[in-house]
Structures are given as C-alpha cells and as structure tokens.
Design a protein around this motif. Structure first.
Motif, PDB file in Angstrom:
ATOM      1  N   LEU A  42      13.213  36.868  51.189  1.00  0.00           N
ATOM      2  CA  LEU A  42      11.745  36.807  51.238  1.00  0.00           C
ATOM      3  C   LEU A  42      11.247  35.573  51.985  1.00  0.00           C
ATOM      4  CD1 LEU A  42      10.855  37.876  47.579  1.00  0.00           C
ATOM      5  CD2 LEU A  42      10.565  39.220  49.661  1.00  0.00           C
ATOM      6  N   ASP A  43      11.983  34.477  51.848  1.00  0.00           N
ATOM      7  CA  ASP A  43      11.500  33.209  52.418  1.00  0.00           C
ATOM      8  C   ASP A  43      11.967  32.978  53.853  1.00  0.00           C
ATOM      9  OD1 ASP A  43      10.377  32.803  49.971  1.00  0.00           O
ATOM     10  OD2 ASP A  43      11.897  31.389  49.243  1.00  0.00           O
ATOM     11  N   ALA A  48       8.352  44.381  41.970  1.00  0.00           N
ATOM     12  CA  ALA A  48       7.736  44.870  43.217  1.00  0.00           C
ATOM     13  C   ALA A  48       6.507  44.028  43.561  1.00  0.00           C
ATOM     14  CB  ALA A  48       7.347  46.338  43.071  1.00  0.00           C
ATOM     15  N   ARG A  49       5.705  43.731  42.547  1.00  0.00           N
ATOM     16  CA  ARG A  49       4.505  42.922  42.782  1.00  0.00           C
ATOM     17  C   ARG A  49       4.897  41.513  43.266  1.00  0.00           C
ATOM     18  NH1 ARG A  49      -0.373  43.506  39.874  1.00  0.00           N
ATOM     19  NH2 ARG A  49       0.773  44.523  38.208  1.00  0.00           N
ATOM     20  N   ARG A  77       5.192  37.410  47.386  1.00  0.00           N
ATOM     21  CA  ARG A  77       5.953  36.315  48.001  1.00  0.00           C
ATOM     22  C   ARG A  77       6.272  36.642  49.471  1.00  0.00           C
ATOM     23  NH1 ARG A  77      10.320  32.569  44.940  1.00  0.00           N
ATOM     24  NH2 ARG A  77      11.152  31.496  46.752  1.00  0.00           N
ATOM     25  N   GLY A  78       6.595  37.903  49.731  1.00  0.00           N
ATOM     26  CA  GLY A  78       6.919  38.301  51.111  1.00  0.00           C
ATOM     27  C   GLY A  78       5.710  38.193  52.028  1.00  0.00           C
ATOM     28  N   VAL A  79       4.548  38.652  51.532  1.00  0.00           N
ATOM     29  CA  VAL A  79       3.330  38.596  52.345  1.00  0.00           C
ATOM     30  C   VAL A  79       2.932  37.138  52.570  1.00  0.00           C
ATOM     31  CG1 VAL A  79       0.857  39.122  52.309  1.00  0.00           C
ATOM     32  CG2 VAL A  79       2.514  40.909  51.790  1.00  0.00           C
ATOM     33  N   ALA A  80       3.088  36.306  51.531  1.00  0.00           N
ATOM     34  CA  ALA A  80       2.747  34.885  51.679  1.00  0.00           C
ATOM     35  C   ALA A  80       3.634  34.239  52.748  1.00  0.00           C
ATOM     36  CB  ALA A  80       2.905  34.163  50.343  1.00  0.00           C
ATOM     37  N   ALA A 115       6.609  47.590  48.915  1.00  0.00           N
ATOM     38  CA  ALA A 115       7.325  47.370  47.656  1.00  0.00           C
ATOM     39  C   ALA A 115       6.983  48.500  46.694  1.00  0.00           C
ATOM     40  CB  ALA A 115       6.940  46.015  47.064  1.00  0.00           C
ATOM     41  N   LEU A 116       7.951  49.402  46.530  1.00  0.00           N
ATOM     42  CA  LEU A 116       7.745  50.573  45.687  1.00  0.00           C
ATOM     43  C   LEU A 116       8.125  50.216  44.257  1.00  0.00           C
ATOM     44  CD1 LEU A 116       8.253  51.584  48.707  1.00  0.00           C
ATOM     45  CD2 LEU A 116       8.761  53.789  47.677  1.00  0.00           C
TER      46      LEU A 116
END
Ligand code: NAD
Length: 500
Positions: free
Chosen positions: A218-219, A235-236, A241-244, A251-252
C-alpha cells in the motif's frame, strides 16, 4: 495415521522460489484433519520493496511487448490451467477444505477470466474520430499502469486472484500478488503455470505475508494500483491507506446476502436453492445466502423443506465423498460456534443445530454442520454480522415491500436473490433493490467473466468492479490524442479555441 511433515512454502519471485531465510513464518493447516501441512514464509517490508523494484524493472518491456505476443501467452496460460485444473482443485481442498467438486468449479470460473483476457487486443482498442475539426483527428489509447498489487482472501484461493491477474497481465502490467496466508499454495501453483506459458521473468510475483506485506504494497509509490478482496473492515482500511498513498484502489469487502421468497415461488426449488447457496463451501462464500426472507404465509412450509434437505448433507473431509467440508481454521470455527450461541441467547429459534456433527473427517478437523435459525430479527448479531459459516437465518416478513425495505437497509450490498414466478415482481425487485449483483430465481448470481463482479455500499470501496470491461479500465490509463498533419491551410494566428 502417520504424522504429516509440514512443507516449507515460500515466495515466488519472478520465475524462482525465494532462497532467503524468513524472520517470521505462519502455519498452514489441512482443516479436515487439523494437521499443520505447511510452514509459510512471511515477507518483510524490505522484501516486498525489493520484489516491487524487480517487477518495475521488467514492466516497461512487458508493456511494450506487442499485443499479439501478449495474447499468445494468455492462450498458452489458459491451456495450461485447463490441463492442471484438477491438480489445483486438490491443492485448494487440502488447504481451504472445500469439497473437490466445488474447488474445481472455482478454478473453472477463474479460467473463464483467462479466456476473457485472451481477447485483449479487442478490449484495448481505443476510439478514433476522423475530422473532429478541419483535418484534425482525435483518438484514445489505453496504456498499462506499471506495477500493480493484488491482495486476496482465503475463501476463493484460485478464483479471486484470477479475477485480476490475467487482465492485469494482458493489459501489460507487472503483478505482485499476496495471497491469503491461510491457503497460499494455489496461487503459487498458478504462478508456475504463467512461467510455463512464457510470461517473462518478473512480470508475475507472489509474496506471502500478513499485514506487514499488505502495508508495504500500500505504501510503495511504485505500486500504482491495488485490487483487494477481503472482509469489510480490512477493505475499508486498504482503500483509505492506498488512496492516501495516491493509488487507484478497488477493495471488495464482506457481505450479508438476502434471498427473498415470495408466496407464489416454487417452494421445492426455493428450498434447494437456499440449501445450496447457504451451505455450499460451508457458507464461506461472499455470495453465500445467509438470510432467507420469507413472506410469512409460506415460511413454515419452506423451513420444513429446508430442514428436510439439511438432514441429508454429509459434512466431512472435502477430498472424500462429502457435501460440505470443514471451516478454514479452528479460530473461524470457534467464531461461528460463538454466533450460534449468541443466536440462542438472543431468542432466535434454533431449528437445526450443526454443532454436534456427525462429521466424516479427522477427529481434530475444524467442523461445524449446517445450522438453521428461524424467527431471527434485524437486531440480533446473527443477522447484523457476517458470520461466514454454514448458518442460515430466516427472517419472516408480511409483504414484498417489507422484505425489500429490510434488504435495502443492510449496510452491505453484495448479492441478493428473489424467488418468484411473478415477472412483474421480479422486475420491480431488480429495479428497486440496492445491491450490486441480483439473482432472479438464481441464488448466487456471480456474473460471468465478461460482466463485472462487485457489490454496493460496504461491500465495495472504490469505483471499479472486478473483471469484464471494468477490469480492463482499472488496469489501464486512457490517453486522448488530438492530431493534425500540418499543411499550408493551417497557417495564420488564431488565439481562440478552433471552432471547426
Ligand atoms: P481478511 O479480510 O481477513 O483477509 C483478506 C486479506 O487481507 C488477506 O490477504 C489477509 O492477509 C489480509 N489482511 C488480514 N488482516 C489484515 C490487516 N490487519 N491489515 C492488512 N491486511 C490484512 O478476509 P478473509 O477472512 O481472508 O476472507 C473472507 C472475507 O472476504 C469475507 O468477509 C468475505 O465476504 C470477503 N470476500 C469478499 C468478496 C467480494 O467479492 N466482495 C469475495 C471473497 C471474499
């Protein structure tokens, strides 16, 4: 019985198994016997970063590989997967526990995505408009993202990874996948088939791990997109974190799927469907039916038919002639049993209690038999929470409208089904229900590969569903080009937008 010696299970970095020594490992079980069959290397952040850098080093060459050559690799992979599907199914049964026929079904659904991805030259055709202005043409092209990450759950160890990997690869990306640490071997076996199919070294990589590996993907700024499938809270977290970190993320998440049975439905067929969709794969499917919404005039008759069928289900070792396998881990089994206890305490009527067996597997296997609750209310934890086990709850309603309102008030919106012979009611339902995948007399409406899979509300964070055309869009970036080949008629100054 001779004790099993656990296998070491490690990462697959491009074409080669990792040769290092892991600082952390975890155990992989055969859930039908309770034995530890594997010891899995867990990747550190440093290792994930190294693999991503290696993937980035080959991504450009793969992106520049002609479409015809890329689709040849896809065709070869499709043939190899087809030839090896029984072997992969056996691997799934040994680590996940589901019965072999069901495991074979999941590989086949994954294969269908590979078949869809074989048509990638057609799918990547952009648009072209001639003469959008005088002697000016406009067109669009779809380009790969670079390195993409896939993080998958335990419950479909082959099919869920296959929702993403063939399309990501066909679009010209390099992939780093982190399978579930509970049953990682199917992904590794499939990655070996990519190698045999002629995929260049480094385009497909498997890193095993837990939160540390997920966070590293993710980072890492080189990873441009993440496809995640798992429970709603994770998923949330992955989405945020991925969008940030500036990535594209799909994310299902989890589910609570309702099946609404109207009084005019064929109750024999509805009972078959409820049992198959409630207890197939021991209820460990994101599209499992966990709530049966029965309009009260038919509830007693329907419950009797379901209970009759449940009595015939043989629960045991999925590699033998059983209908339902074990639960994936002892912790998950205990969690499910905890929910059954809560259902009783909260006042639901326990019609069939699956806790006591009989179980046709190892004495230490992680078993829970099919369980049925009646008179469940929307306040009870067996209704509100995703149990992810073979527990079916019946909620009685007075009308279609009450059933629809119940379904629409759920925070989840993955799948749902209506059983009826009334075309008008079915049509209303498909229009009014707030759920991403709808079945009309089909209890588990998993879309075929050329449509896209995904729920609404807390069942999906992000904008893109998996596979189909949405999958192709997720794994590419579109560029719009405007071109003009200069001739003397284009001379002169004009500081405004061209009008024609
Ligand atoms: P999970 O959320 O526990 O794990 C999913 C992935 O996330 C795994 O790879 C795991 O290693 C990783 N993970 C776990 N904890 C983490 C943490 N704290 N931080 C970062 N990563 C973490 O899910 P599961 O138990 O493997 O799978 C079952 C769940 O997946 C159910 O909720 C089910 O509904 C859902 N699911 C959804 C779909 C869908 O299409 N919507 C499909 C299949 C499964």
């Amino acid at each position: 019985m001779t004790p099993v010696t656990p296998n070491r299970i490690t990462h697959l970095i491009g074409h080669a198994p990792w040769e290092g020594t892991a600082e952390r490992t975890s155990e992989v079980f055969n859930p039908a016997t309770g034995e530890v069959t594997g010891v899995l290397d867990l990747a550190s952040k440093e290792l994930v970063d190294e693999v991503v850098a290696r993937a980035a080093g080959v991504a450009k060459a793969w992106a520049d590989t002609p479409l015809s050559r890329r689709s040849q690799v896809l065709f070869a992979f499709r043939q190899l997967l087809d030839a090896n599907k029984q072997r992969i199914a056996d691997i799934i049964t040994a680590e996940h526990g589901k019965v072999t026929s069901d495991a074979l079904g999941e590989v086949t659904r994954g294969l269908e995505v590979a078949e869809f991805a074989c048509g990638i030259p057609h799918l990547l055709k952009g648009g072209f408009s001639e003469n959008v202005s005088t002697k000016v043409d406009a067109y669009s092209i779809m380009q790969p993202l670079g390195v993409v990450g896939v993080i998958s759950p335990f419950n479909f160890p082959a099919m869920v990874p296959m929702w993403f990997v063939p399309i990501a690869v066909a679009c010209g990306n390099a992939v780093v996948i982190k399978p579930s640490e509970k049953d990682p071997s199917a992904v590794i076996a499939i990655a070996e088939l990519w190698r045999e199919a002629g995929l260049p070294d480094g385009v497909m990589n498997v890193v095993n791990g837990d939160k540390e590996a997920v966070d590293a993907l993710l980072d890492n700024p080189t990873v441009k997109a993440i496809s995640f499938v798992g429970s709603t809270p994770i998923a949330r977290y992955v989405y945020e974190r991925g969008v940030a970190a500036g990535k594209r993320v799909q994310a299902l998440g989890g589910a609570k799927n309702h099946m609404l049975v109207l009084p005019d439905a064929d109750l024999e067929l509805a009972a078959d469907a409820a049992v198959n969709a409630g207890f197939g794969s021991a209820g460990e499917r994101c599209m499992a039916i966990s709530v049966l919404v029965a309009v009260d005039t038919i509830a007693d008759a329907l419950i009797a038919k379901i209970a009759e069928r449940m009595a015939t289900i043989k629960t045991g070792d999925g590699s033998t002639a059983c209908d339902m396998g074990p639960i994936v881990t002892a912790q998950s089994r205990d969690r499910i049993v905890g929910y059954v206890e809560a259902g009783v305490t909260e006042g639901a009527e326990l019609v069939v209690d699956g806790r006591g067996g009989p179980f046709h597997g190892g004495e230490n296997g992680f078993f829970v038999g099919p369980t049925l609750f009646d008179k469940v209310t929307p306040q009870m934890s067996i209704y509100t929470d995703e149990i992810f086990g073979p527990v079916l709850s019946v909620v009685r309603v007075h009308s279609y409208d009450e059933g629809l309102a119940l379904i629409n008030s759920s925070p989840y919106g993955n799948g749902t089904a209506i059983f009826t012979n009334d075309g008008g009611a079915a049509r209303r339902f498909q229009h009014e229900v707030e759920v991403g995948m709808v079945g009309i007399n089909v209890p588990i409406p998993v879309p075929v590969a050329y449509y896209s899979f995904g729920g609404w509300k807390h069942s999906l964070f992000g904008d893109s569903h998996a596979h189909g055309v949405e999958g192709v869009h997720f794994f590419t970036r579109t560029k719009a080009v405007t071109q003009r080949w200069l001739d003397p008629s284009h001379g002169g100054l004009n500081l405004g937008f061209p009008q024609n």
